[in-house]
Every structure is written in C-alpha cells, then in structure tokens.
Design a protein around this motif. Structure first.
Motif, PDB file in Angstrom:
ATOM      1  N   ARG A  54       5.876  -2.228   8.600  1.00  0.00           N
ATOM      2  CA  ARG A  54       5.570  -1.195   7.608  1.00  0.00           C
ATOM      3  C   ARG A  54       6.697  -0.172   7.490  1.00  0.00           C
ATOM      4  O   ARG A  54       7.071   0.239   6.390  1.00  0.00           O
ATOM      5  CB  ARG A  54       4.257  -0.490   7.968  1.00  0.00           C
ATOM      6  CG  ARG A  54       3.842   0.527   6.929  1.00  0.00           C
ATOM      7  CD  ARG A  54       2.514   1.183   7.223  1.00  0.00           C
ATOM      8  NE  ARG A  54       2.220   2.153   6.194  1.00  0.00           N
ATOM      9  CZ  ARG A  54       1.572   1.888   5.073  1.00  0.00           C
ATOM     10  NH1 ARG A  54       1.118   0.667   4.851  1.00  0.00           N
ATOM     11  NH2 ARG A  54       1.372   2.816   4.167  1.00  0.00           N
ATOM     12  N   GLU A 151       2.268  -5.343  17.847  1.00  0.00           N
ATOM     13  CA  GLU A 151       2.094  -6.023  16.552  1.00  0.00           C
ATOM     14  C   GLU A 151       1.348  -5.109  15.575  1.00  0.00           C
ATOM     15  O   GLU A 151       1.711  -5.005  14.392  1.00  0.00           O
ATOM     16  CB  GLU A 151       1.314  -7.332  16.781  1.00  0.00           C
ATOM     17  CG  GLU A 151       1.172  -8.171  15.530  1.00  0.00           C
ATOM     18  CD  GLU A 151       0.414  -9.479  15.791  1.00  0.00           C
ATOM     19  OE1 GLU A 151       0.389  -9.942  16.955  1.00  0.00           O
ATOM     20  OE2 GLU A 151      -0.150 -10.026  14.836  1.00  0.00           O
ATOM     21  N   HIS A 152       0.329  -4.433  16.083  1.00  0.00           N
ATOM     22  CA  HIS A 152      -0.473  -3.528  15.244  1.00  0.00           C
ATOM     23  C   HIS A 152       0.397  -2.392  14.700  1.00  0.00           C
ATOM     24  O   HIS A 152       0.304  -2.043  13.516  1.00  0.00           O
ATOM     25  CB  HIS A 152      -1.638  -2.982  16.075  1.00  0.00           C
ATOM     26  CG  HIS A 152      -2.645  -2.223  15.282  1.00  0.00           C
ATOM     27  ND1 HIS A 152      -2.461  -0.902  14.923  1.00  0.00           N
ATOM     28  CD2 HIS A 152      -3.836  -2.598  14.748  1.00  0.00           C
ATOM     29  CE1 HIS A 152      -3.502  -0.502  14.212  1.00  0.00           C
ATOM     30  NE2 HIS A 152      -4.350  -1.510  14.089  1.00  0.00           N
ATOM     31  N   ALA A 155       2.834  -3.601  12.054  1.00  0.00           N
ATOM     32  CA  ALA A 155       2.182  -3.912  10.771  1.00  0.00           C
ATOM     33  C   ALA A 155       1.645  -2.678  10.063  1.00  0.00           C
ATOM     34  O   ALA A 155       1.609  -2.635   8.828  1.00  0.00           O
ATOM     35  CB  ALA A 155       1.048  -4.912  11.000  1.00  0.00           C
ATOM     36  N   THR A 156       1.214  -1.664  10.817  1.00  0.00           N
ATOM     37  CA  THR A 156       0.477  -0.550  10.188  1.00  0.00           C
ATOM     38  C   THR A 156       1.070   0.836  10.454  1.00  0.00           C
ATOM     39  O   THR A 156       0.648   1.814   9.849  1.00  0.00           O
ATOM     40  CB  THR A 156      -0.982  -0.517  10.698  1.00  0.00           C
ATOM     41  OG1 THR A 156      -0.978  -0.114  12.081  1.00  0.00           O
ATOM     42  CG2 THR A 156      -1.657  -1.881  10.567  1.00  0.00           C
ATOM     43  N   GLN A 157       2.010   0.927  11.394  1.00  0.00           N
ATOM     44  CA  GLN A 157       2.607   2.202  11.847  1.00  0.00           C
ATOM     45  C   GLN A 157       1.545   3.147  12.429  1.00  0.00           C
ATOM     46  O   GLN A 157       1.742   4.360  12.538  1.00  0.00           O
ATOM     47  CB  GLN A 157       3.377   2.889  10.693  1.00  0.00           C
ATOM     48  CG  GLN A 157       4.465   3.863  11.135  1.00  0.00           C
ATOM     49  CD  GLN A 157       5.514   3.219  12.047  1.00  0.00           C
ATOM     50  OE1 GLN A 157       5.883   2.057  11.886  1.00  0.00           O
ATOM     51  NE2 GLN A 157       6.007   3.970  13.019  1.00  0.00           N
TER      52      GLN A 157
END
Lengths: 467, 196
Positions: A54, A151-152, A155-157
């Motif tokens: 992201r 990973e989270h 992907a999402t900051q």
C-alpha cells in the motif's frame, strides 16, 4: 485543561484509524522496516492474492540477519543467498526501497533506521523482528510483529491492536563510572524478571534516563522485549532533536522546526498516570554479567553464581539447575573466575559508534588474551566508516580483535559467526538463550566495556578496576 | 487459515518455564522462504544430538506422545524472537492447541494468525494437567465455542480469549480481507495524517 496524558496515549490517539468498543483498534503504521528472514513468506502471500504494497514509501528494507561479515561478496550458503536474492526481487517487484549488500546504508535494521533519520518521535514503527523496540528511544511506538502481520502491514499499512497498558520504569540516580545503559537494562530484568513487561508498553523515565545519549537509550529500549514488553520508549527531548537534525530522511528547514515542536509536545505530561510503575536506583548498579540461559539470570560482576538450593521455590530451583548444567558452571563460584573463549562486540543492542568507542577505550595498549577469539561487528556501513575515520579499527586490530563487516552476526549466528559447542562467549548482544550463538554455545551478556575487558583478561573482570 | 472450534487430542507435557522461540525452532532453520516443512525442526536442539540422531531422553521423542496435538507448557511460553516459524513448526508437527499459565505477546499473536489456539489456565491447573500427561496417556477436549477445557473424567476449566482473536480462530478468517473492507477509512485517514 485536558487530562495529562502519557506519550503512549498521545501516539495511540494520533494513529488510530478507527476503533469500536470492545474490539482492537485499527492502527496506522508510519514506518515498516523489512529484512530478509521474516519477509519472504509475506511477499509471497501478497503475490498469491494479487495484492500490492500500500505504501512503499513508508517501507524500508535491508539485509542483516544472514549476511556474512567476511568476504561479503561471496555468499557460500546457498539457502542464505536465496533468501537475500528473494528480498532483492521482492523489493524490485513491489517498489520497496532497499539498502542491500554493497549499499552504503546497509546494516542492522535497528541501527540504520535511526541513523538515516527514518526513526522519528511519534511514529508507529513495526518490523518482523522483536528488537524493533529499539526505535522507542526516539519516542516512537515501535514493536516487533510476526510474518502474517508483516504481510498485513504491507497490504494495508495498518495493524489491529488492543490499546496497550502502560508501565512506567523510573530510573533515578547517578550511574557510576564504568557502568552503562546495558547494565541498567540487565539490572532491571534481573530485579523484576523476564516477563514484568508482558502486555505493557514501557516508558523509561527518571533523571538517569534523561541524561543518556540516544545510543544509550536505544540499548535500553532494545531489550524491552527481554522484559516481555513488545515496546519500550523514552519521551523525546532536546537530545532526541539534536540527534535527528541533518539526518538523511529527517525533515529539513522550516519543516524540521514544525516537526520539532510536535515531537517535543509528545512527551508525557506532568501527572500523567500509568497502569503500573517500577523503579531502579542507577547509583546502586554495578557492571552486570548473565550467568544463565535467560536475561534475568544475571548478577553483578562481583557476585557469585547462585546456588539452586537457595531458590525460593521448586520451579526456580529446577530452572537454576538446568541453566547451570547447560552453561557448564558451578554454583557459588565468583563470575570473575570463569574463563571465556570468545568475545562478540556487536548486535542491535551495542554496535553503534559510541559502543565501539567505549569498548576501544578499555584496551589501553593491551592485547586480546591468547585463549580468546574476539570479533567486532559494526552495526552498519555508516558506523564502520565513522569508526574507521576515528582509527578505531586500528585500535581493535592492533589489540588482536577481528574487525568485520556489518550485520547481526554472532548475536544469533545465522551466518558463519558461530560459537562452537561447549565454548563460552562474552557478548554485547541481547539473548543468552540455549543455542542462541550456536548449538550448545554458552553466552554471557555484558556491556561493550565489560566485553572488551574480558577479551583482554581471558575471563570476566570488573571493568571499573581494570586499568 | 483453518477454523478451530473444538479440538480433542493427546496432551504432551513440557514442564519448563520461559520456553523461547529459539528453542522452539533454532535459527539455522529460518533461512527457508516457504511457510511449510518446519515441523521436522521443532525443538531441534532438544530432540536431536550433535550427530543429528533423535535423543531417547527427550520426552517428545517417546512413542507415547507421537500423536500429541495439545502442548501444555510453563509460564512465559514463546518468549524472545518474533519468528513466526515457531508456530509454523508447532502446527506442522501436529500441535493445534498450546496451554500455558502465560504467553509472550508476539508469540501469542502469531499463534492466532495460524489457527493455533493459545489457552491460558492458572498455574495450579497447568501442574495438574502436566502430572496427568506425564503419568498416563492423557486426552483433553478444548472447546473454543464454550471456552472450556475438559478431560474424560473430572477435569473442567474455563478460559478467556479476547473476542477478536476468538472470532478469527472460530471462523478461520483471512485478516487482510477483513481489513480491506475498511479501505475507505484508511484512505480518509491518510489524507489528513502527516508522516515526516
């Protein structure tokens, strides 16, 4: 007048994206540091679901855990090489900045973040590494995460977090000569145990902390995780601001002045309340040496190794017996009578310029004991260069230390820097766990000064009288 | 990840405090780039001798515990390094539930992201479970819907798990997918948030 708040509450409120009662909050991450060991499965996860990073600009990668500290252009271990090549490919594919092998900013992730000015007060900082707590020295809320969370965040900051409990660790009093920040944190863990910080974010307060340099604050915050706390921080002050000014990624000019104002306002308010408080008197601390297999199994250099028969319960007795057996030590002998074969000066705890200067200052023209192999591993390319400009490499080499290339090295011995089975190492790192520096290797945690003195003497000595 | 609602399995007792993740999986096995295949290296330095032969004196190598899927351990379980390879190794070896008096924070989180249920029970009950599992072949049922641990005879204990990880485990949700439903909120936040 609003209620007085701790810095932890202030950062929390600044970075919560949203929060529903009874649930964890979605917390925005300002800096995500990445290294080769805990990221490949996270990037692979993104790829499998067609996801992107992201905010690549809030992400920064380096190589440290696996890297060789000699002959860095040849990676003999194919599996290590694949892991490092994988990080390079992932960074290229997902647009993440990388200070990889051969890059002038390569180094231990927790050393380069601060020295590049990426680490700043008020930031939320995560990395797939438990020693991310180091960055708390700047008044950042910084904590280690697992690969699923890496990973989270990619992907999402963001990350889901329950509001942390706050623990005030108040250290007052004057540190004695030859006693260091490392001794403060080791003494704290010896006094309160390896899990007194579990479930908390620690704020280190008190006049002994205030007087410390940024490097010393980093040493203390680094080992918060060894007390069980994922994060430990120090409220920013002029020392923090002075350290950051002019750093590569720090704001410049009027923006720096604006940031400085905000940073200083983040400091905990007078009268702010914590869920719990513990104290330590710095003037009572002697240089510390761990004797066992967790960091709380630690004594002052002038003490004797504990006897399991004096343990306060059966569980402790068993733990002491197991530790003594693994460490090959007898109860009731002075720690100064224990000979060592290895010395490691380095790691995210103690590999900054100041640490190397302090270690070098002990040498005083003497030589490393003939039974000891001693290595010095600077925390980053920048530290190495600065140390060489000051001639520290020559001081170490002339005394018989090896002067190596930067990396995590013998702290966790993922590369070739391994302590052989049954041998004993005085180490400036952070963990004396079984097998940490090599299968059946025996680790004693100490300050850089104490490590240098042990290298010269061939056994532990009180650096205060080792002149 | 696989949902976990209820699990019945054989108990393996590990009566040690402060079991750190370096012990659960030593660093030489962290160089792999996949998530699979770490079970063979679980507790490596305890299970294997210097010549990589299985040690007969380490309890997990006993045929008695070969099919164990519930580990009962001591306080501060999983302390130290954040390596998620630790729960990957436990899961790959066959463990679905870890019961201990307390857990290290990062390890606890990592378990819940991998379908491993971490259960906190008081020290006295842990000691009873360890004793039972050391003396006999001992089974427990862990019911996450009812928040209960029971055996086939008289043992029954309630446990608490925060609602968020509990729902994640019960439903086996992909956390990123859940978060991405809030993308608009993240974007709104980013527009007013300064990072120097």
């Amino acid at each position: 007048m609003t209620n007085p708040k701790t810095i932890i509450e202030k950062i929390w409120e600044k970075n919560v994206v949203f929060e529903e009662p009874g649930k964890p909050a979605l917390l925005y991450i300002d800096l995500h540091l990445v290294h080769e060991v805990t990221s490949p499965q996270a990037f692979e996860g993104l790829r499998m679901k067609n996801r992107t990073v992201r905010q690549p600009k809030l992400t920064f990668a380096t190589m440290d855990h696996n890297v060789p500290t000699v002959h860095t252009n040849i990676i003999k271990d194919e599996v290590s090489k694949l892991q490092m090549d994988t990080l390079k490919q992932n960074c290229e594919e997902f647009g993440v900045p990388l200070a990889g092998m051969g890059h002038k900013h390569q180094g231990i992730v927790h050393v380069i973040g601060p020295e590049l000015g990426l680490t700043q007060p008020g930031k939320t900082i995560v990395c797939g590494d438990s020693h991310t707590s180091t960055h708390g020295a700047f008044g950042a809320l910084a904590f280690g995460i697992g690969t699923s969370e890496v990973e989270h965040v990619l992907a999402t900051q963001t990350i889901w977090q329950a509001r942390p409990k706050t623990l005030n660790v108040k250290v007052d009093g004057q540190l004695g000569t030859g006693v260091t920040a490392k001794d403060i944190i080791l003494a704290l863990i010896a006094k309160y145990g390896v899990n007194f910080g579990t479930g908390y974010v620690i704020e280190y307060t008190g006049n002994a902390i205030r007087k410390l340099s940024m490097e010393e604050r980093m040493t203390i915050c680094n080992m918060s995780i060894e007390a069980g706390a994922r994060a430990g921080l120090v409220s920013p002050d002029q020392t923090t601001v002075d350290f950051l000014k002019g750093r590569k990624y720090a704001p410049e000019g009027t923006l720096f002045e604006q940031a400085k104002q905000e940073w200083l306002e983040l400091a905990s308010d007078q009268g702010a309340e914590y869920n719990h408080t513990v104290t330590l008197n710095a003037s009572e601390i002697a240089p510390q040496v761990t004797w066992g297999t967790n960091p709380s199994q630690c004594i002052s250099v002038n003490d004797k190794i504990p006897n399991p028969n004096t343990a306060k319960n059966a569980g402790d007795q068993q733990a002491i017996e197991q530790a003594l057996q693994y460490m090959g030590l007898e109860a009731d002998i002075p720690i100064t009578s224990v000979p060592i074969e290895h010395v490691f000066i380095g790691s995210c705890t103690n590999s900054r310029l100041r640490d190397l200067e302090q270690a070098a200052s002990v040498i005083n023209g003497r030589k490393v004991n003939e039974n000891v192999t001693a290595i010095v591993v600077p925390g980053s390319q920048t530290v190495k260069l600065q140390a060489e400009e000051k001639g520290l490499d020559k001081v170490f080499i002339e005394a018989g230390f090896e002067w190596r290339e930067p990396g995590c090295s013998m702290c966790l011995a993922m590369n070739d820097d391994i302590v052989p089975a049954g041998e004993r190492c005085a180490s400036t790192s952070n963990r004396n766990f079984e097998g940490r520096q090599g299968t059946n290797a025996r680790t004693h945690l100490v300050s850089p000064e104490m490590a240098a003195a042990a290298a010269l003497a061939g056994h532990f000595v009180d650096v205060r009288s080792f002149v | 990840m696989e949902p976990i609602k209820q699990h019945t399995g054989l108990v393996y007792p590990l009566n040690r405090t402060n079991v750190d993740t370096d012990q659960i999986i030593p660093k030489q096995f962290l160089k792999r780039i996949s998530r699979q295949g770490f079970g063979q290296y679980l507790f490596y330095n305890w299970r294997y001798d210097e010549k990589d032969n299985l040690r007969s004196d380490f309890s997990l190598n006993s045929p008695k515990y070969k099919t164990a899927s519930i580990l009962v351990g001591g306080e501060n379980f999983g302390c130290g390094s954040s390596r998620e390879h630790a729960p990957w190794a436990l899961e790959d070896f066959g463990f679905k539930v870890i019961i201990a008096p307390s857990f290290a924070d990062i390890f606890f989180n990592n378990c819940t992201k991998n379908g491993i249920l971490p259960v906190v029970l008081p020290e006295t009950e842990i000691q009873q479970l360890i004793k039972n599992a050391e003396t006999d072949t001992y089974q427990l049922t862990v019911d996450l819907e009812a928040n209960k641990v029971t055996d086939l005879t008289s043992f029954e204990a309630s446990f608490h798990l925060a609602e968020y990880p509990r729902q994640m485990l019960l439903n086996g949700w992909d956390e990123i997918s859940v978060t991405l439903t809030h993308q608009d909120k993240i974007a709104t936040f980013e527009r007013k948030h300064t990072v120097y």
